[in-house]
Design a protein around this motif. Structure first.
Motif, PDB file in Angstrom:
ATOM      1  N   GLY A 147       0.796  -1.210   0.000  1.00 48.57           N
ATOM      2  CA  GLY A 147       0.000   0.000   0.000  1.00 48.57           C
ATOM      3  C   GLY A 147       0.834   1.268   0.000  1.00 48.57           C
ATOM      4  N   TYR A 148       0.422   2.227  -0.810  1.00 46.35           N
ATOM      5  CA  TYR A 148       1.015   3.570  -0.842  1.00 46.35           C
ATOM      6  C   TYR A 148       0.034   4.466  -1.571  1.00 46.35           C
ATOM      7  N   PRO A 202       2.782 -13.020  -6.907  1.00 47.27           N
ATOM      8  CA  PRO A 202       1.916 -11.894  -7.203  1.00 47.27           C
ATOM      9  C   PRO A 202       2.167 -10.741  -6.217  1.00 47.27           C
ATOM     10  N   VAL A 203       2.270  -9.525  -6.738  1.00 48.33           N
ATOM     11  CA  VAL A 203       2.370  -8.317  -5.926  1.00 48.33           C
ATOM     12  C   VAL A 203       1.219  -7.412  -6.328  1.00 48.33           C
ATOM     13  N   VAL A 204       0.323  -7.144  -5.398  1.00 40.95           N
ATOM     14  CA  VAL A 204      -0.850  -6.316  -5.659  1.00 40.95           C
ATOM     15  C   VAL A 204      -0.638  -4.958  -5.004  1.00 40.95           C
ATOM     16  N   ASN A 205      -0.698  -3.891  -5.804  1.00 43.63           N
ATOM     17  CA  ASN A 205      -0.536  -2.537  -5.289  1.00 43.63           C
ATOM     18  C   ASN A 205      -1.895  -1.976  -4.879  1.00 43.63           C
ATOM     19  N   VAL A 206      -1.934  -1.312  -3.711  1.00 43.02           N
ATOM     20  CA  VAL A 206      -3.181  -0.893  -3.079  1.00 43.02           C
ATOM     21  C   VAL A 206      -3.133   0.600  -2.778  1.00 43.02           C
ATOM     22  N   ASN A 207      -4.229   1.312  -3.089  1.00 45.26           N
ATOM     23  CA  ASN A 207      -4.340   2.735  -2.753  1.00 45.26           C
ATOM     24  C   ASN A 207      -5.752   3.015  -2.274  1.00 45.26           C
ATOM     25  N   ASN A 208      -5.911   3.323  -0.990  1.00 42.69           N
ATOM     26  CA  ASN A 208      -7.226   3.598  -0.417  1.00 42.69           C
ATOM     27  C   ASN A 208      -7.138   4.789   0.535  1.00 42.69           C
ATOM     28  N   SER A 212      -6.454   4.877   4.612  1.00 45.60           N
ATOM     29  CA  SER A 212      -6.663   3.504   5.077  1.00 45.60           C
ATOM     30  C   SER A 212      -5.920   2.494   4.207  1.00 45.60           C
ATOM     31  N   THR A 213      -4.959   2.955   3.442  1.00 49.53           N
ATOM     32  CA  THR A 213      -4.254   2.099   2.485  1.00 49.53           C
ATOM     33  C   THR A 213      -3.531   0.933   3.155  1.00 49.53           C
ATOM     34  N   GLY A 214      -2.799   1.199   4.223  1.00 44.70           N
ATOM     35  CA  GLY A 214      -2.050   0.129   4.882  1.00 44.70           C
ATOM     36  C   GLY A 214      -2.948  -0.970   5.410  1.00 44.70           C
ATOM     37  N   SER A 215      -4.067  -0.575   6.011  1.00 46.41           N
ATOM     38  CA  SER A 215      -5.014  -1.571   6.530  1.00 46.41           C
ATOM     39  C   SER A 215      -5.737  -2.285   5.397  1.00 46.41           C
TER      40      SER A 215
END
Length: 397
Positions: free
Chosen positions: A52-53, A74-80, A83-86
């Motif tokens: 997450g970032y 697999p590496v899934v990139n997350v942006n929220n 609350s991205t880290g969680s």
């Protein structure tokens, strides 16, 4: 839940001011290595990664993890948003719980710039435009005065609480002072100087009568990570099984967020309340059972609101909760023993996993001078406008 999910290892680097940290690649790789070492797991045993970032190009997660190894997973990139880290942890936990994998890593990092949060995409509609349209007239004075937008949203929510319940500005200052006392014992926090309620009240006003500078969290750089696995995997490889994720919920906004117009609801009160209630129901516990909580205090105002949304006190009862000392050691629930975002810092992508790091150590009994006595249940609350809220309940294995 189909499987017990174990937090086998955690890692976190000291948070620093923008310009004083390493690059996101360096920070992310270091936190990942620390979590792997803490778990006693080699990177080639990890089957999926969720990274997450917020402020970074696509595949930044790969750039950081490629420094750790190249197992081809697999590496899934997350942006929220905040609350991205969680959100990364939610996906890693879900993968393990479902049986899709036996071991996963959740990593979060942020290399931030100084100053208030701003959009990097000014040629298109902002995801928060709908929120601004609903609440704009409620905070028109702050917008006209040029108060940064995040401050107007959370400050407006705090002002609404003051107007509705008679909450005093000094109560928000007391929350910030409490955060500093907790952070004094956290070597990973960016601000460890203890400040008093008067210090906070006398700091530079960023919205006169509503907020001083010390009531807002600082932009920060940092990284944190967690290794989650099935109980069977942990036992097979002789890993620790003492910390489990007992329940977890991610919610997004509901109709009550927007109608009737309310700044308190616009900044996530309803989705936090929904997520917390879902977690309590899944685990068969109540808010009164929680011993320690790391919650999303991006502003002192949001910490106060979160006491109510998480059920620690009734709506309108947060000021009494603070004044009674129920948010600190010896009280009902020790809130943000790490110092929280206000003192520890808030690198957006890392925050949720830094909360996981703190609560894992609290449950292990390894939080040193921050240790809360007799911790059996630990709650995590991580909120991002736009929106997403992740609430996680940890317990002993």
């Amino acid at each position: 839940m189909s499987k017990h999910v174990v937090v086998a290892g955690v890692g976190m680097i000291p948070f620093k001011k923008p310009g004083a940290s390493g690059t996101y690649v360096e920070m992310g790789a270091e936190a990942a290595r620390m979590a792997l070492a803490d778990a006693g797991v080699a990177y080639d045993m990890v089957q999926q990664a969720y990274v997450g970032y917020v402020y970074g190009d696509s595949t930044c997660g790969q750039a950081a993890l490629y420094q750790v190894g190249l197992p081809g997973i697999p590496v899934v990139n997350v942006n929220n948003n905040c609350s991205t880290g969680s959100s990364a942890l939610f996906l890693a936990r879900q993968a393990v719980e479902s049986g899709a994998v036996e071991c996963a890593i959740a990593l979060g990092f942020e290399q931030m710039q100084s100053g208030a949060l701003t959009s990097r995409w000014n040629d298109r509609e902002s995801p928060l435009d709908g929120f601004n349209r609903v609440g704009g007239h409620l905070i028109a004075d702050a917008i006209e005065a040029g108060v940064p937008r995040a401050l107007t949203l959370f400050g407006g929510a705090g002002r609404e609480h003051m107007q509705k319940y008679g909450t005093k500005l000094e109560t928000f200052a007391a929350i910030r002072a409490k955060a500093s006392r907790h952070a004094e014992n956290n070597p990973l926090a960016i601000f460890r100087k203890v400040v008093s309620t008067d210090d906070v009240m006398n700091d530079v006003p960023v919205w006169p009568g509503v907020m001083t500078r010390l009531m807002a969290c600082p932009p920060t750089c940092g990284a944190a990570a967690a290794i989650v696995c099935s109980e069977a995997f942990a036992k097979k490889h002789n890993l620790r099984t003492g910390v489990r994720i007992l329940a977890q919920s991610m919610t997004t906004d509901v109709p009550g967020t927007f109608e009737p117009p309310s700044m308190i609801r616009l900044v996530g009160f309803e989705m936090a309340k929904k997520a917390a209630n879902e977690v309590y129901e899944k685990a068969g516990v109540s808010a009164s059972d929680i011993d320690v909580c790391e919650l999303h205090d991006c502003f002192a105002h949001n910490e106060l609101l979160s006491y109510e949304s998480l059920g620690f006190c009734p709506e309108g009862g947060a000021e009494k909760f603070v004044m009674d000392g129920d948010n600190t050691y010896g009280g009902q629930v020790v809130t943000n023993p790490s110092g929280g975002l206000l003192s520890k810092g808030h690198p957006l992508g890392a925050t949720g996993l830094a909360q996981c790091y703190e609560l894992t150590n609290q449950l292990r009994g390894t939080a040193d001078r921050r240790q809360v006595e007799k911790v059996d249940l630990a709650l995590q609350h991580n909120l991002g406008l736009g929106g997403a809220c992740v609430v996680t309940l940890y317990g002993r294995g």
